[in-house]
Write a protein that holds these residues in place. Structure first.
Motif, mmCIF file in Angstrom:
data_model
loop_
_atom_site.group_PDB
_atom_site.id
_atom_site.type_symbol
_atom_site.label_atom_id
_atom_site.label_comp_id
_atom_site.label_asym_id
_atom_site.label_seq_id
_atom_site.Cartn_x
_atom_site.Cartn_y
_atom_site.Cartn_z
ATOM 1 N N MET A 1 0.807 -1.146 0.003
ATOM 2 C CA MET A 1 -0.151 0.284 -0.039
ATOM 3 C C MET A 1 1.032 1.302 0.045
ATOM 4 O O MET A 1 1.893 0.551 0.829
ATOM 5 N N SER A 2 0.323 2.180 -0.612
ATOM 6 C CA SER A 2 1.331 3.818 -0.823
ATOM 7 C C SER A 2 1.395 4.122 0.457
ATOM 8 O O SER A 2 0.910 4.518 1.118
ATOM 9 N N VAL A 3 1.931 5.398 0.934
ATOM 10 C CA VAL A 3 2.011 6.143 1.824
ATOM 11 C C VAL A 3 0.821 7.205 1.366
ATOM 12 O O VAL A 3 0.362 7.827 2.639
ATOM 13 N N VAL A 4 0.428 7.333 0.691
ATOM 14 C CA VAL A 4 -0.264 8.726 0.240
ATOM 15 C C VAL A 4 -1.607 7.739 1.026
ATOM 16 O O VAL A 4 -2.435 8.497 0.752
ATOM 17 N N THR A 5 -1.706 6.698 -0.215
ATOM 18 C CA THR A 5 -3.284 5.891 1.290
ATOM 19 C C THR A 5 -3.015 5.902 2.468
ATOM 20 O O THR A 5 -3.909 6.379 3.171
ATOM 21 N N GLN A 6 -1.733 5.899 3.274
ATOM 22 C CA GLN A 6 -2.078 5.376 4.500
ATOM 23 C C GLN A 6 -2.379 6.589 5.283
ATOM 24 O O GLN A 6 -2.496 6.671 6.273
ATOM 25 N N ILE A 7 -1.695 8.088 4.332
ATOM 26 C CA ILE A 7 -1.636 9.118 5.034
ATOM 27 C C ILE A 7 -3.240 9.845 4.587
ATOM 28 O O ILE A 7 -3.785 10.260 5.755
ATOM 29 N N ARG A 8 -3.835 9.345 3.997
ATOM 30 C CA ARG A 8 -5.379 9.204 3.464
ATOM 31 C C ARG A 8 -5.877 9.093 4.833
ATOM 32 O O ARG A 8 -7.350 9.198 5.046
ATOM 33 N N ASN A 9 -5.959 7.688 4.862
ATOM 34 C CA ASN A 9 -6.850 6.621 5.779
ATOM 35 C C ASN A 9 -6.963 7.307 7.204
ATOM 36 O O ASN A 9 -7.184 7.385 8.107
ATOM 37 N N ILE A 10 -5.443 7.780 7.658
ATOM 38 C CA ILE A 10 -5.165 8.122 9.186
ATOM 39 C C ILE A 10 -6.016 9.437 9.239
ATOM 40 O O ILE A 10 -6.547 9.942 9.717
ATOM 41 N N PHE A 11 -6.135 10.368 7.258
ATOM 42 C CA PHE A 11 -6.483 11.612 7.880
ATOM 43 C C PHE A 11 -7.842 11.198 7.890
ATOM 44 O O PHE A 11 -9.308 11.932 8.849
ATOM 45 N N VAL A 12 -8.146 10.215 6.899
ATOM 46 C CA VAL A 12 -10.324 10.276 7.283
ATOM 47 C C VAL A 12 -10.670 9.696 8.524
ATOM 48 O O VAL A 12 -11.177 9.972 9.483
ATOM 49 N N TYR A 13 -9.776 9.109 9.423
ATOM 50 C CA TYR A 13 -10.033 8.144 10.361
ATOM 51 C C TYR A 13 -10.096 9.355 11.908
ATOM 52 O O TYR A 13 -10.608 8.896 13.425
ATOM 53 N N GLY A 62 -11.357 7.395 -1.447
ATOM 54 C CA GLY A 62 -11.245 7.006 -2.446
ATOM 55 C C GLY A 62 -11.488 5.885 -2.776
ATOM 56 O O GLY A 62 -11.524 5.298 -4.070
ATOM 57 N N VAL A 63 -13.116 5.171 -2.627
ATOM 58 C CA VAL A 63 -13.848 4.022 -3.345
ATOM 59 C C VAL A 63 -14.943 4.853 -3.542
ATOM 60 O O VAL A 63 -15.805 5.816 -2.495
ATOM 61 N N LYS A 64 -14.911 3.901 -4.614
ATOM 62 C CA LYS A 64 -15.693 4.091 -5.785
ATOM 63 C C LYS A 64 -17.797 2.654 -5.637
ATOM 64 O O LYS A 64 -16.965 2.014 -5.464
ATOM 65 N N ILE A 65 -18.288 3.179 -5.317
ATOM 66 C CA ILE A 65 -19.622 3.269 -5.086
ATOM 67 C C ILE A 65 -20.615 2.975 -6.251
ATOM 68 O O ILE A 65 -20.811 3.592 -7.225
ATOM 69 N N THR A 66 -20.879 1.365 -6.748
ATOM 70 C CA THR A 66 -21.950 1.091 -7.936
ATOM 71 C C THR A 66 -22.733 0.389 -6.961
ATOM 72 O O THR A 66 -22.858 -0.561 -6.555
ATOM 73 N N ILE A 205 -7.691 1.090 4.304
ATOM 74 C CA ILE A 205 -8.998 0.716 3.490
ATOM 75 C C ILE A 205 -8.339 0.971 2.493
ATOM 76 O O ILE A 205 -7.655 2.744 1.855
ATOM 77 N N LYS A 206 -8.405 0.037 0.879
ATOM 78 C CA LYS A 206 -7.995 0.479 -0.178
ATOM 79 C C LYS A 206 -8.805 1.159 -1.651
ATOM 80 O O LYS A 206 -9.874 1.092 -1.261
ATOM 81 N N PRO A 207 -8.129 2.323 -1.954
ATOM 82 C CA PRO A 207 -8.865 2.910 -3.068
ATOM 83 C C PRO A 207 -9.144 1.859 -3.799
ATOM 84 O O PRO A 207 -8.956 2.434 -5.320
ATOM 85 N N LEU A 208 -10.733 1.214 -3.524
ATOM 86 C CA LEU A 208 -10.998 0.182 -5.084
ATOM 87 C C LEU A 208 -12.412 0.684 -5.060
ATOM 88 O O LEU A 208 -13.396 0.964 -4.318
ATOM 89 N N GLU A 209 -12.880 -0.047 -6.654
ATOM 90 C CA GLU A 209 -14.924 -0.102 -6.702
ATOM 91 C C GLU A 209 -14.906 -1.102 -5.979
ATOM 92 O O GLU A 209 -14.940 -2.582 -5.937
#
Length: 261
Positions: A1-13, A62-66, A205-209
């Motif tokens: 997992m990228s550092v950017v994704t981890q930082i995004r997770n920490i921010f959201v928590y 970054g999670v896309k919901i269908t 949490i990974k930014p996936l669909e």
């Protein structure tokens, strides 16, 4: 997992906790409304907040919901939502997609989480022990009573725990008694790819669909007179067809025996 994704997770928590604290006056208002007997108005308010809160959180991550099959959810009357459980991400995903107010049947341990548990309880949710007991029955009866007295939803994951690999454990049919005792419609739902977004044992949490599919509602006149085990098997088979997974035994001895054969 990228550092950017981890930082995004920490921010959201951090954002998640901050919002729950800032909006405590709303929770207090909801509790006052329920104490005054205005359950539907209380749930309308907290549902609007929770849906927006969860949707915003998914977007920030970054999670896309269908979503498919929303037309299958009855616009009136109580509803029991029954689906597969792949990840800890499933409940917030359902909050973001459910079109009407709904509570959850949650594992008992969540009732001990400070701050969070009070918000969960305010949605008309119940905390269920993992083991079969008198308290488990009380939870089922309590949820059924709630759906019988009010037009409300209840979301349940009958496997009882999250999937290890995307396949499903057999549904525990007892949860369907909530519908049978209340006369609520049953709406099966299928969750796809949430195990990829947040695998078991991970806090990231990974930014996936992801995809949520609501299946056609099973109305009271359709399930009347049927036993919960047969109905549960039918519902789970329909969900497995959509997810494209297998239904595996959760009995270790049985699994070992099958592997030897």
């Amino acid at each position: 997992m990228s550092v950017v994704t981890q930082i995004r997770n920490i921010f959201v928590y951090i954002w998640f906790v901050a919002v729950m604290l800032i909006r405590l006056p709303l929770r207090a208002k909801v509790n006052r409304l329920m104490d005054a007997g205005e359950f539907e108005e209380a749930q309308r308010r907290i549902h609007a907040f929770a849906k927006h809160f969860a949707s915003t959180g998914c977007k920030l991550l970054g999670v896309k919901i269908t979503v498919e099959g929303l037309d299958n959810v009855p616009k009136e009357g109580s509803v029991l939502y029954v689906g597969n459980h792949q990840s800890m991400f499933d409940p917030p995903l359902m909050l973001a997609t459910l079109p009407r107010p709904s509570g959850f049947i949650c594992k008992e341990e969540l009732g001990n989480v400070p701050l969070f548990s009070k918000w969960v309880a305010a949605t008309g949710s119940f905390f269920l022990p993992r083991t079969e007991s008198r308290k488990s029955l009380e939870v089922i009866l309590g949820a059924a009573k709630l759906l019988k007295q009010h037009e409300h939803g209840m979301c349940v994951f009958p496997e009882g725990t999250r999937s290890d690999d995307g396949n499903m454990r057999p549904f525990k049919p007892g949860s369907l008694k909530i519908a049978m005792r209340s006369g609520a419609a049953i709406v099966p739902f299928a969750l796809e790819h949430t195990i990829d977004v947040m695998p078991r044992g991970s806090i990231w949490i990974k930014p996936l669909e992801v995809r949520v599919t609501f299946l056609p509602a099973i109305l009271p006149e359709e399930y009347k007179g049927k036993d919960t085990a047969t109905l549960s098997e039918r519902i789970q088979a329909d969900i497995a067809d959509i997810v494209g997974c297998s239904i595996v035994s959760d009995d270790p001895d049985k699994k070992e025996s099958e592997e030897k054969e």
